[in-house]
Design a protein around this motif. Structure first.
Motif, PDB file in Angstrom:
ATOM      1  N   ILE A 161       0.271  -1.098   0.048  1.00  0.00           N
ATOM      2  CA  ILE A 161       0.163   0.001   0.399  1.00  0.00           C
ATOM      3  C   ILE A 161       0.822   1.440  -0.554  1.00  0.00           C
ATOM      4  O   ILE A 161       0.293   2.466  -0.914  1.00  0.00           O
ATOM      5  CB  ILE A 161      -0.827  -0.360   1.295  1.00  0.00           C
ATOM      6  CG1 ILE A 161      -2.133  -1.005   1.141  1.00  0.00           C
ATOM      7  CG2 ILE A 161      -1.666   1.264   1.706  1.00  0.00           C
ATOM      8  CD1 ILE A 161      -2.877  -1.508   2.706  1.00  0.00           C
ATOM      9  N   TYR A 162       1.709   1.404   0.902  1.00  0.00           N
ATOM     10  CA  TYR A 162       2.570   2.359   0.812  1.00  0.00           C
ATOM     11  C   TYR A 162       3.385   2.697  -0.271  1.00  0.00           C
ATOM     12  O   TYR A 162       3.474   3.627  -1.402  1.00  0.00           O
ATOM     13  CB  TYR A 162       3.697   2.510   1.517  1.00  0.00           C
ATOM     14  CG  TYR A 162       4.490   3.256   2.161  1.00  0.00           C
ATOM     15  CD1 TYR A 162       4.472   4.961   3.027  1.00  0.00           C
ATOM     16  CD2 TYR A 162       6.395   2.927   1.879  1.00  0.00           C
ATOM     17  CE1 TYR A 162       5.461   5.235   2.796  1.00  0.00           C
ATOM     18  CE2 TYR A 162       7.265   3.867   1.686  1.00  0.00           C
ATOM     19  CZ  TYR A 162       6.870   5.389   1.831  1.00  0.00           C
ATOM     20  OH  TYR A 162       7.316   6.845   2.537  1.00  0.00           O
ATOM     21  N   GLU A 163       4.134   1.694  -1.217  1.00  0.00           N
ATOM     22  CA  GLU A 163       4.533   1.945  -2.105  1.00  0.00           C
ATOM     23  C   GLU A 163       3.328   2.370  -3.087  1.00  0.00           C
ATOM     24  O   GLU A 163       4.284   2.796  -4.265  1.00  0.00           O
ATOM     25  CB  GLU A 163       5.810   0.426  -2.543  1.00  0.00           C
ATOM     26  CG  GLU A 163       6.470   0.306  -1.517  1.00  0.00           C
ATOM     27  CD  GLU A 163       8.022   1.008  -1.675  1.00  0.00           C
ATOM     28  OE1 GLU A 163       7.805   2.112  -2.939  1.00  0.00           O
ATOM     29  OE2 GLU A 163       8.217   1.500  -0.349  1.00  0.00           O
ATOM     30  N   LEU A 164       2.536   1.851  -3.806  1.00  0.00           N
ATOM     31  CA  LEU A 164       1.111   1.814  -4.347  1.00  0.00           C
ATOM     32  C   LEU A 164       1.208   3.637  -4.507  1.00  0.00           C
ATOM     33  O   LEU A 164       0.890   3.820  -4.931  1.00  0.00           O
ATOM     34  CB  LEU A 164       0.207   0.897  -4.663  1.00  0.00           C
ATOM     35  CG  LEU A 164       1.212  -0.336  -4.837  1.00  0.00           C
ATOM     36  CD1 LEU A 164      -0.672  -1.214  -4.193  1.00  0.00           C
ATOM     37  CD2 LEU A 164       0.402  -0.624  -6.402  1.00  0.00           C
ATOM     38  N   LYS A 165       1.072   4.010  -3.391  1.00  0.00           N
ATOM     39  CA  LYS A 165       1.042   5.594  -3.044  1.00  0.00           C
ATOM     40  C   LYS A 165       1.847   5.691  -3.696  1.00  0.00           C
ATOM     41  O   LYS A 165       1.547   7.073  -4.004  1.00  0.00           O
ATOM     42  CB  LYS A 165       0.352   6.221  -1.593  1.00  0.00           C
ATOM     43  CG  LYS A 165      -0.797   5.621  -0.834  1.00  0.00           C
ATOM     44  CD  LYS A 165      -1.378   6.168   0.410  1.00  0.00           C
ATOM     45  CE  LYS A 165      -2.280   5.356   1.130  1.00  0.00           C
ATOM     46  NZ  LYS A 165      -2.443   5.801   2.724  1.00  0.00           N
ATOM     47  N   LYS A 166       3.088   5.791  -3.677  1.00  0.00           N
ATOM     48  CA  LYS A 166       4.671   6.519  -4.549  1.00  0.00           C
ATOM     49  C   LYS A 166       4.132   6.300  -6.205  1.00  0.00           C
ATOM     50  O   LYS A 166       5.109   6.802  -6.042  1.00  0.00           O
ATOM     51  CB  LYS A 166       5.620   5.658  -3.415  1.00  0.00           C
ATOM     52  CG  LYS A 166       5.818   6.601  -2.123  1.00  0.00           C
ATOM     53  CD  LYS A 166       7.363   6.334  -1.216  1.00  0.00           C
ATOM     54  CE  LYS A 166       8.172   4.649  -1.895  1.00  0.00           C
ATOM     55  NZ  LYS A 166       9.364   5.155  -1.272  1.00  0.00           N
ATOM     56  N   ARG A 167       3.740   5.292  -6.471  1.00  0.00           N
ATOM     57  CA  ARG A 167       3.493   4.561  -7.986  1.00  0.00           C
ATOM     58  C   ARG A 167       5.194   4.072  -7.602  1.00  0.00           C
ATOM     59  O   ARG A 167       5.960   4.349  -8.800  1.00  0.00           O
ATOM     60  CB  ARG A 167       3.255   5.582  -8.697  1.00  0.00           C
ATOM     61  CG  ARG A 167       2.240   6.111  -8.154  1.00  0.00           C
ATOM     62  CD  ARG A 167       1.205   6.890  -9.825  1.00  0.00           C
ATOM     63  NE  ARG A 167       0.293   7.474  -9.410  1.00  0.00           N
ATOM     64  CZ  ARG A 167      -1.304   6.650 -10.108  1.00  0.00           C
ATOM     65  NH1 ARG A 167      -1.211   5.437 -10.384  1.00  0.00           N
ATOM     66  NH2 ARG A 167      -1.873   7.638  -9.339  1.00  0.00           N
ATOM     67  N   SER A 168       5.327   3.374  -6.992  1.00  0.00           N
ATOM     68  CA  SER A 168       6.466   2.769  -6.895  1.00  0.00           C
ATOM     69  C   SER A 168       6.642   1.322  -8.078  1.00  0.00           C
ATOM     70  O   SER A 168       4.680   0.427  -7.553  1.00  0.00           O
ATOM     71  CB  SER A 168       7.444   2.673  -6.279  1.00  0.00           C
ATOM     72  OG  SER A 168       8.709   1.623  -5.787  1.00  0.00           O
TER      73      SER A 168
END
Length: 88
Positions: free
Chosen positions: A12-19
């Protein structure tokens, strides 16, 4: 749960950063959910054949929950991979 829950939070954290790692973790988690939903009814059949006591209510709620989750995971996994193919 010690692996899946932290992985989901990281995803979730990485998806928010679009990583990119977020998308990789998303595909991995959706695939795991689908496999668990397929394997759980098979496991229950083998438990019943081995005459391991399993209350009907527990079997139905366990199987129904994971099968429904597996259908959602499969649906979103298919959408995810179609979106990847259409973007290239």
């Amino acid at each position: 749960m010690g692996i899946i829950a932290p992985t989901a939070l990281i995803c979730i954290y990485e998806l928010k950063k679009r990583s990119r790692i977020g998308y990789i973790l998303l595909a991995l988690l959706l695939t795991i959910c689908t496999v668990v939903g397929v394997m759980l009814p098979i496991q229950t059949v083998f438990q019943l054949k081995a005459e391991i006591p399993l209350p009907i209510a527990a079997a139905v709620t366990k199987i129904a929950t994971f099968v429904v989750l597996a259908f959602f995971a499969l649906y979103f996994n298919i959408k995810f991979y179609r979106n990847i193919k259409s973007s290239y």
